[in-house]
Design an enzyme around this catalytic site. Sequence first.
Site, PDB file in Angstrom:
ATOM      1  N   TYR A 108      17.043 -83.989 -19.240  1.00  0.00           N
ATOM      2  CA  TYR A 108      17.339 -82.531 -19.147  1.00  0.00           C
ATOM      3  C   TYR A 108      16.252 -81.856 -18.100  1.00  0.00           C
ATOM      4  O   TYR A 108      16.674 -81.748 -17.269  1.00  0.00           O
ATOM      5  CB  TYR A 108      16.931 -81.406 -20.227  1.00  0.00           C
ATOM      6  CG  TYR A 108      17.662 -81.864 -21.200  1.00  0.00           C
ATOM      7  CD1 TYR A 108      18.647 -80.921 -21.417  1.00  0.00           C
ATOM      8  CD2 TYR A 108      17.540 -82.840 -22.251  1.00  0.00           C
ATOM      9  CE1 TYR A 108      19.843 -81.794 -22.509  1.00  0.00           C
ATOM     10  CE2 TYR A 108      18.542 -82.679 -23.941  1.00  0.00           C
ATOM     11  CZ  TYR A 108      19.599 -82.238 -23.555  1.00  0.00           C
ATOM     12  OH  TYR A 108      20.248 -82.338 -24.581  1.00  0.00           O
ATOM     13  N   PRO A 121      24.000 -74.295 -24.311  1.00  0.00           N
ATOM     14  CA  PRO A 121      25.054 -73.777 -25.134  1.00  0.00           C
ATOM     15  C   PRO A 121      24.877 -72.167 -25.548  1.00  0.00           C
ATOM     16  O   PRO A 121      23.782 -71.621 -26.172  1.00  0.00           O
ATOM     17  CB  PRO A 121      25.045 -74.770 -26.312  1.00  0.00           C
ATOM     18  CG  PRO A 121      23.948 -75.608 -25.597  1.00  0.00           C
ATOM     19  CD  PRO A 121      23.713 -75.065 -24.879  1.00  0.00           C
ATOM     20  N   HIS A 344      18.588 -75.899 -23.906  1.00  0.00           N
ATOM     21  CA  HIS A 344      18.917 -77.022 -25.171  1.00  0.00           C
ATOM     22  C   HIS A 344      17.680 -78.504 -24.713  1.00  0.00           C
ATOM     23  O   HIS A 344      17.773 -79.061 -25.382  1.00  0.00           O
ATOM     24  CB  HIS A 344      20.201 -77.896 -24.118  1.00  0.00           C
ATOM     25  CG  HIS A 344      21.101 -78.756 -25.423  1.00  0.00           C
ATOM     26  ND1 HIS A 344      20.472 -79.382 -26.349  1.00  0.00           N
ATOM     27  CD2 HIS A 344      22.440 -78.927 -25.346  1.00  0.00           C
ATOM     28  CE1 HIS A 344      21.810 -79.528 -26.592  1.00  0.00           C
ATOM     29  NE2 HIS A 344      22.444 -79.863 -26.111  1.00  0.00           N
ATOM     30  N   LYS A 420      39.486 -78.083 -42.645  1.00  0.00           N
ATOM     31  CA  LYS A 420      38.496 -79.625 -43.525  1.00  0.00           C
ATOM     32  C   LYS A 420      39.412 -79.789 -44.410  1.00  0.00           C
ATOM     33  O   LYS A 420      39.382 -81.593 -44.921  1.00  0.00           O
ATOM     34  CB  LYS A 420      36.983 -79.528 -43.991  1.00  0.00           C
ATOM     35  CG  LYS A 420      35.982 -79.701 -42.877  1.00  0.00           C
ATOM     36  CD  LYS A 420      35.246 -79.981 -43.579  1.00  0.00           C
ATOM     37  CE  LYS A 420      34.558 -78.620 -43.505  1.00  0.00           C
ATOM     38  NZ  LYS A 420      33.150 -78.645 -44.084  1.00  0.00           N
ATOM     39  N   MET A 428      40.264 -88.760 -44.982  1.00  0.00           N
ATOM     40  CA  MET A 428      40.175 -88.860 -43.394  1.00  0.00           C
ATOM     41  C   MET A 428      38.914 -88.153 -42.996  1.00  0.00           C
ATOM     42  O   MET A 428      38.850 -87.201 -44.048  1.00  0.00           O
ATOM     43  CB  MET A 428      41.467 -89.115 -42.609  1.00  0.00           C
ATOM     44  CG  MET A 428      42.246 -89.974 -42.824  1.00  0.00           C
ATOM     45  SD  MET A 428      43.558 -89.335 -41.993  1.00  0.00           S
ATOM     46  CE  MET A 428      45.050 -90.483 -42.188  1.00  0.00           C
ATOM     47  N   ARG A 502      35.370 -93.381 -36.844  1.00  0.00           N
ATOM     48  CA  ARG A 502      34.119 -92.999 -38.550  1.00  0.00           C
ATOM     49  C   ARG A 502      33.410 -94.416 -38.752  1.00  0.00           C
ATOM     50  O   ARG A 502      32.679 -94.328 -38.651  1.00  0.00           O
ATOM     51  CB  ARG A 502      35.076 -92.825 -39.761  1.00  0.00           C
ATOM     52  CG  ARG A 502      34.211 -92.551 -41.045  1.00  0.00           C
ATOM     53  CD  ARG A 502      35.242 -93.102 -41.951  1.00  0.00           C
ATOM     54  NE  ARG A 502      35.598 -94.299 -42.557  1.00  0.00           N
ATOM     55  CZ  ARG A 502      34.294 -95.159 -42.336  1.00  0.00           C
ATOM     56  NH1 ARG A 502      32.925 -95.069 -42.841  1.00  0.00           N
ATOM     57  NH2 ARG A 502      34.977 -96.366 -42.785  1.00  0.00           N
ATOM     58  N   SER A 552      31.643 -82.019 -29.511  1.00  0.00           N
ATOM     59  CA  SER A 552      30.664 -82.141 -30.072  1.00  0.00           C
ATOM     60  C   SER A 552      31.256 -80.853 -31.203  1.00  0.00           C
ATOM     61  O   SER A 552      31.823 -79.561 -31.192  1.00  0.00           O
ATOM     62  CB  SER A 552      28.769 -80.892 -29.668  1.00  0.00           C
ATOM     63  OG  SER A 552      28.225 -80.609 -30.299  1.00  0.00           O
TER      64      SER A 552
END
Length: 624
Positions: A108, A121, A344, A420, A428, A502, A552
């Site tokens: 940064y 952001p 940020h 979701k 999953m 994962r 993200s």
Amino acid sequence: PNPITAAPAMAVPSKLLKPVSLTKVASRYLIHQDSLPKLPVPELRQTCQRYLAVLEPLVSDEELEHTRTLVADFMVPGGVGERLQKGLERRARKMDNWLSDWWLQSAYLEFRMPVVVYSSPGVVLPRAEFQDRQGQMRYAAKLIAGVLDFKTKIDNGTLPVEYMVGKPLCMNQYYQILSSCRIPGPKRDMVVNHSLGKAPPTHVTVVHNYQFFVLDVYNSDGTPLTVDQIYMQLEKIWNSSLQTNKEPIGILTSQHRNTWGKAYANLIKDKTNKESVRAIQKSIFIVCLDAPMPRASDEMYRSRVAVQMLHGGGSRWNSGNRWFDKTLQFIIGEDGSCGLIYEHAPAEGPPIMSLVDHVVEYTKKSEMVRSPMIPLPMPQKLRFNITPETKKDIEKAKQNMNILVQDLEMKVIVFSHFGKNVPKSYKMSPDAFIQIALQLAYFRMYHVCCSTYESASLRMFRLGRTDTIRSTSMDSLRFAQAMDDPTKTKVALLQKAVNAHRVYTDMAIRGQAIDRHLLGLKLQAIEDLTSMPEIFMDTSYAVALHYSLSTSQVSAKTDCVMCYGPVVPDGYGVCYNSMQEHINFSVSAFNSCAETNAAKLARGLEEALLDMRALLEQTPKAKL
């Protein structure tokens, strides 16, 4: 981690919410912090092996072979790698977190591109139900009161500790987001936090028509102003800032950091300017009351609001109605478009979204009618003396901002087919499912895969920030290659790809990923003043760090979406918030790159998600 939202407070007399002294909080906060483990330094051999595995889908066999030789040299017993590793381990023993200072500086404060688009952001909130100035003021007043309510929880230590996979998380970032500001320097910036001083700030900055005002939000007895009182103060600000022929001084903060550093040094030579800038920097946060943007169709509305949050639309619109160095700026347009932008350096998305969730709930509460009204002093208007040199700096900043605005392509979509719920029904991870869909969409567009960054929280550790989840793997590549090949069986490959993601995620949040470790070894070499090890001068390392997909997941209870720009000229910025039955996505790219197209990638992502669901539906669950 899913940000927590405190239960909506009942309507209680505001004197019960009086901030408690910092010493009382500090002990409770410190007890929690001290109980957190320190960030580990992963084993050198493990990181080197995982680094080679990460490169496999990204570089040619020839390049990989060359890198293997360099890695083997680096790992020789008693060699350079071992020496740097020992240096890192010594640093880890001495410090609360071996990485956090280095990360703040390198990611940064030493980053010299503008914070606008390249770093900060934006967040698009659900459209508010107002269409006029009174509605705008009323909403702004409630929003300010909501942030102050959250601030009380920070001040008196009643913020619930967050958990991830059953482990408590570091809450330090919550103490960095209010009353803090980035300050430009000629070669490196710094962040100053005013909330920890002897006299913490009691004002917010309000910007309207490029004019800045100090609005005191606490009474002399320490109680916050009521919504009605804030509303009346905002009315006064609005009425005394009607002329729009003012210089947009705030646009200076959108410049390249070295340019702004020079302009800043010039600006604050003047005593009045210095005091005005200091008042902005010290304020708890900023509220930007924006002029309405040009009308857009319903389909385009969210994308247009996203760019309003990210850069303000250019010098003709609201880009001058900002102070981009400020950690937290809430933006409220006259047309009901609402959101925020944050600088940020002090914090990641989850603490910000936790605050957002709280504030959005707070604005929905019915208000208590309070009287009698005590007359309040007029909010102080901040004055600026514009020298010819500063005027020239402003003109240059306007030009550069308008070029950047023209260059950024932003597409926000609501994927309404499922959320979701579908990946979960197939056991999953929803995040892994979306990441593999993104790999598929990218592969279909370019017929290759690319280096992909997904941020992983390191908040299980004291002062933890982030590491990188590498979403591209040999498993994700094999699945993407097989998906449009009728001869291949695909479900097992999809499962493998999702599972690989994962596993990497789990490794990253436990402090065992490769990116920050490699960065640490590189910075240790710089600190030791030794010659740079060859693995960091290698083409493969440059390829690994060229994130064509910077992604993200920022989860929130509020139906919102975060957005940011790409991190490389030929790349994409992709952010998403997966709700139960839909997913909010933002996809950005630069128009100046002929190869990228944000709208096309967004469409490809929708198709990939639908194709993956269809694939699962064709397979009996018993076989999954």
